[in-house]
Design a protein around this motif. Sequence first.
Motif, short mmCIF file in Angstrom:
data_model
loop_
_atom_site.label_atom_id
_atom_site.label_comp_id
_atom_site.label_asym_id
_atom_site.label_seq_id
_atom_site.Cartn_x
_atom_site.Cartn_y
_atom_site.Cartn_z
N GLN A 163 0.83 -1.20 0.00
CA GLN A 163 0.00 0.00 0.00
C GLN A 163 0.87 1.25 0.00
O GLN A 163 0.51 2.28 -0.57
CB GLN A 163 -0.91 0.03 1.24
CG GLN A 163 -1.87 -1.14 1.35
CD GLN A 163 -1.33 -2.24 2.24
OE1 GLN A 163 -0.21 -2.68 2.05
NE2 GLN A 163 -2.13 -2.68 3.17
N ASN A 253 -6.96 -8.75 4.71
CA ASN A 253 -6.98 -7.35 5.14
C ASN A 253 -8.43 -6.89 5.23
O ASN A 253 -8.98 -6.33 4.29
CB ASN A 253 -6.20 -6.48 4.15
CG ASN A 253 -6.03 -5.06 4.64
OD1 ASN A 253 -6.72 -4.60 5.54
ND2 ASN A 253 -5.09 -4.34 4.04
N HIS A 256 -10.44 -3.47 4.23
CA HIS A 256 -10.86 -3.07 2.89
C HIS A 256 -12.02 -3.92 2.40
O HIS A 256 -11.96 -5.14 2.43
CB HIS A 256 -9.69 -3.18 1.90
CG HIS A 256 -8.61 -2.17 2.16
ND1 HIS A 256 -8.74 -0.84 1.82
CD2 HIS A 256 -7.40 -2.30 2.72
CE1 HIS A 256 -7.65 -0.19 2.18
NE2 HIS A 256 -6.81 -1.05 2.71
N LEU A 303 -3.83 -2.78 -2.31
CA LEU A 303 -4.58 -2.68 -1.06
C LEU A 303 -4.09 -3.68 -0.01
O LEU A 303 -4.45 -3.58 1.16
CB LEU A 303 -6.08 -2.92 -1.31
CG LEU A 303 -6.84 -1.83 -2.06
CD1 LEU A 303 -8.29 -2.26 -2.25
CD2 LEU A 303 -6.78 -0.52 -1.31
#
Length: 429
Positions: A163, A253, A256, A303
């Motif tokens: 990221q 993750n 997101h 991301l």
Amino acid sequence: MPDFVKDAIFEVGKNYLSPHGLIYISYNTYPGWKGKDVLRDLMLFAASNETALSIAAAKDIAKAEIDANGELSAKNKLAMAKGFCTALVDFSEKIGQDECYKLGISRHTINFAKEHVLTNNPEKDYYVMHEYFETFNDPCYFKDFVAKARSHGLDYVADTHLQSHFSQIFEAIPASMMPNDRIIKEQFGDFLLNKAFRCSILGLKESVLELLNSGGGLDGGVKKSVLESLYLQAGFEYQNTRDGKLEIISKLNKAHKINPELKWLCDEFNALYPGTLSLKDLLEKYSQKQDIIWASVAHLLALGVIDFSAAPLHATGYEGAKTRVKESLRGYISYFANTDAPVIGAANELNALISLSPLEAKVALLCDGRDLGKVLKGFKDIIKSSGQSLVQVRNGKQEKIEAPTDAAFKGFLDNILEKLSNAGYFEKI
């Protein structure tokens, strides 16, 4: 750590790296640590002998809290500092934000104390001690870290978190404001994101230059041929929102959310998870959607919701006489089987942390090719000899299972074996 140790680390990298070797260094950074610096100073002040003795005298607290050398123990230093922060937060909340403003009280440090120090989880105390009470805590700007590395014959490759390298904020900034130099560009991003921590990968100067000149992605772009050579791993969970819309959440993750229109792509990853998906194969399968695939995969990689490997990974389950726990991991797993307080974390084959209790590690060591019935018996013997109980979560609370049935044991064992399989701990015999 002190400056001479930092220099020594860079020298180790320069002297011992192979031509394409890498060294990983994590460190606190500005500007994110500017506010936390004030919080650290406040906590050190609150836990100093002078302050502590003054408060102890005012409250008539027994001086037994001070050791023979007149020093507070680490435990008491933390208690004093957290007590000081708690008092500040409680006071500010009691009088309210408007009154704080009228009195000229800064909310900045109070908010930082509330967010970073005061927690109901005592297991986080070790982190507070490490970050705010270390003798040396010397954050720096990213550009200064790179300059120091370069002075020792090393150079910046990338951060472990992509990221940082491929942030979407760079797409939103006008081209006329965007620096061309990759280091200045990332430093610019750190200011915008108020970054407080980095995990940087370095290599030898000449090797990094070679990679940069070959289009290896260090300038913010990656060749399609490089992406096609990778094997991608991702897992996604689906749920419906109150208004009936589909919500897709990454297992890697969860911060997101994924565009619901990409469910078909998420399905492809889920079908193989925790195994990997070849981007080349995916492009061949969906020849009419190649542009969407390129854009979506690049976005999801940036991301941090997709992991990747240079070699394919396969989900291997446990099947007696056909599979076993990897021989190369037995020593590693034995460590976790024999300690309740490991000083390292257990990881999967992509080096992501996983939870691995001593019980689970002991079960893993039973998986040496013996049939499942014998593994189940061994699992029961471990529970019986250790005096442990099977624990289930019901209505958000843990409760012991009294007189567990064979089916209960089998269910627990299946969950452990699935965790070990997902971590890539099994191999074919």
